[in-house]
Design an enzyme around this catalytic site. Structure first.
Site, PDB file in Angstrom:
ATOM      1  N   ARG A  67      10.405  -9.220  12.585  1.00 49.20           N
ATOM      2  CA  ARG A  67       9.427  -8.733  11.603  1.00 49.20           C
ATOM      3  C   ARG A  67       8.601  -7.579  12.191  1.00 49.20           C
ATOM      4  NH1 ARG A  67       8.277 -10.289   6.020  1.00 49.20           N
ATOM      5  NH2 ARG A  67       6.289  -9.302   5.632  1.00 49.20           N
ATOM      6  N   ASN A 109      -4.875  -2.013  -1.595  1.00 51.26           N
ATOM      7  CA  ASN A 109      -3.930  -2.783  -2.400  1.00 51.26           C
ATOM      8  C   ASN A 109      -4.566  -3.072  -3.751  1.00 51.26           C
ATOM      9  OD1 ASN A 109      -1.726  -4.326  -3.162  1.00 51.26           O
ATOM     10  ND2 ASN A 109      -2.194  -6.051  -1.818  1.00 51.26           N
ATOM     11  N   THR A 110      -3.728  -3.340  -4.741  1.00 48.90           N
ATOM     12  CA  THR A 110      -4.233  -3.762  -6.042  1.00 48.90           C
ATOM     13  C   THR A 110      -3.681  -5.146  -6.350  1.00 48.90           C
ATOM     14  OG1 THR A 110      -4.283  -3.270  -8.404  1.00 48.90           O
ATOM     15  CG2 THR A 110      -2.395  -2.429  -7.194  1.00 48.90           C
ATOM     16  N   HIS A 111      -4.518  -5.995  -6.924  1.00 49.70           N
ATOM     17  CA  HIS A 111      -4.151  -7.402  -7.132  1.00 49.70           C
ATOM     18  C   HIS A 111      -4.591  -7.836  -8.531  1.00 49.70           C
ATOM     19  CE1 HIS A 111      -3.200 -11.483  -5.919  1.00 49.70           C
ATOM     20  NE2 HIS A 111      -4.323 -11.865  -6.516  1.00 49.70           N
ATOM     21  N   GLY A 145      -5.327 -10.825   6.469  1.00 50.69           N
ATOM     22  CA  GLY A 145      -5.107 -11.986   5.607  1.00 50.69           C
ATOM     23  C   GLY A 145      -4.323 -11.639   4.345  1.00 50.69           C
ATOM     24  N   THR A 146      -4.110 -12.659   3.522  1.00 51.54           N
ATOM     25  CA  THR A 146      -3.440 -12.440   2.241  1.00 51.54           C
ATOM     26  C   THR A 146      -4.505 -12.253   1.166  1.00 51.54           C
ATOM     27  OG1 THR A 146      -1.589 -13.810   2.935  1.00 51.54           O
ATOM     28  CG2 THR A 146      -1.825 -13.438   0.562  1.00 51.54           C
ATOM     29  N   ASP A 147      -4.700 -11.013   0.740  1.00 46.41           N
ATOM     30  CA  ASP A 147      -5.648 -10.680  -0.332  1.00 46.41           C
ATOM     31  C   ASP A 147      -7.087 -11.031   0.045  1.00 46.41           C
ATOM     32  OD1 ASP A 147      -3.395  -9.870  -1.815  1.00 46.41           O
ATOM     33  OD2 ASP A 147      -3.144 -11.878  -2.665  1.00 46.41           O
TER      34      ASP A 147
END
Ligand code: GAR
Length: 203
Positions: A67, A109-111, A145-147
């Protein structure tokens, strides 16, 4: 064309990318998309970029043993276009250490939810299942982190009693495209600073 150099990363249909391309057609927008990258081939997001005459690149996780090697390759591919800002617009991969070392503080990012509510891959489904009456979208600065990164901008969207995931996501995406294009333009024109969790646009 003058303005901040933006590399956009996509994994899907790329309607948020299209919003950026459309906005950047205005010379006063302050930003230009200089390249579009993806983690897979054959997606409409890349086709949109090619139709716009932009350079594209694909960086597949499965082409790398580790990765970290994928992350380094993605970092190099983006860095080659010397971006001021990197935008994840429906890019469905978490980046790693080398990418964040290079682009931290300028990778957004957009969420499709009002973070910190409903992070992750199924934000719209999770918001509907929870029964919230208002949801929306968030543009944020990506961290490890994630979001979880600092919020830059948010917009609300009302949930209707008869919404399903597709209908609600489509309404969120209308708000999301305007929010993303507006936010990237403001960042490009006015600059930004990050102080802990607080992002401020303007000097
Ligand atoms: C957008 O709604 C974006 O927020 C979402 O994917 C969609 C991409 O649409 N991303 C995530 O859910 C990431 N967790 P697009 O390809 O039409 O721009």
């Amino acid at each position: 064309m003058p303005g901040a150099r933006v590399v956009v990363l996509v994994s899907g249909t790329g309607t948020n990318l299209q919003a950026l391309l459309d906005a950047a057609a205005d010379p006063g927008y302050g930003a230009q998309v200089v390249a579009v990258g993806a983690d897979r081939d054959g997606i409409e997001g890349l086709a949109r970029a090619q139709r716009a005459g932009l350079p594209v690149f694909t960086c597949r996780v499965t082409d790398h043993q580790e990765r970290e090697a994928w992350d380094s390759a993605l970092t190099s591919a983006c860095a080659g276009f010397q971006p001021d800002l990197v935008v994840s617009a429906g890019f469905l991969k978490l980046v790693g250490k080398s990418f964040l070392e290079r682009f931290g503080g300028r990778f957004i990012n957009t969420h499709p939810s009002l973070l910190p509510a409903f992070p992750g891959m199924n934000a719209v489904r999770d918001a509907l299942a929870y029964g919230v009456k208002v949801t929306g979208c968030t543009v944020f600065m990506v961290d490890e982190g994630t979001d979880t990164g600092p919020v830059i901008a948010q917009e609300t969207v009302r949930v209707s009693d008869d919404d399903d995931v597709a209908a609600l996501h489509e309404r969120i995406k209308v708000a999301e495209r305007a929010l993303l294009a507006g936010t990237v333009g403001r960042m490009a024109r006015e600059g930004w600073s990050v102080d802990g969790r607080k992002v401020r646009i303007g000097r």
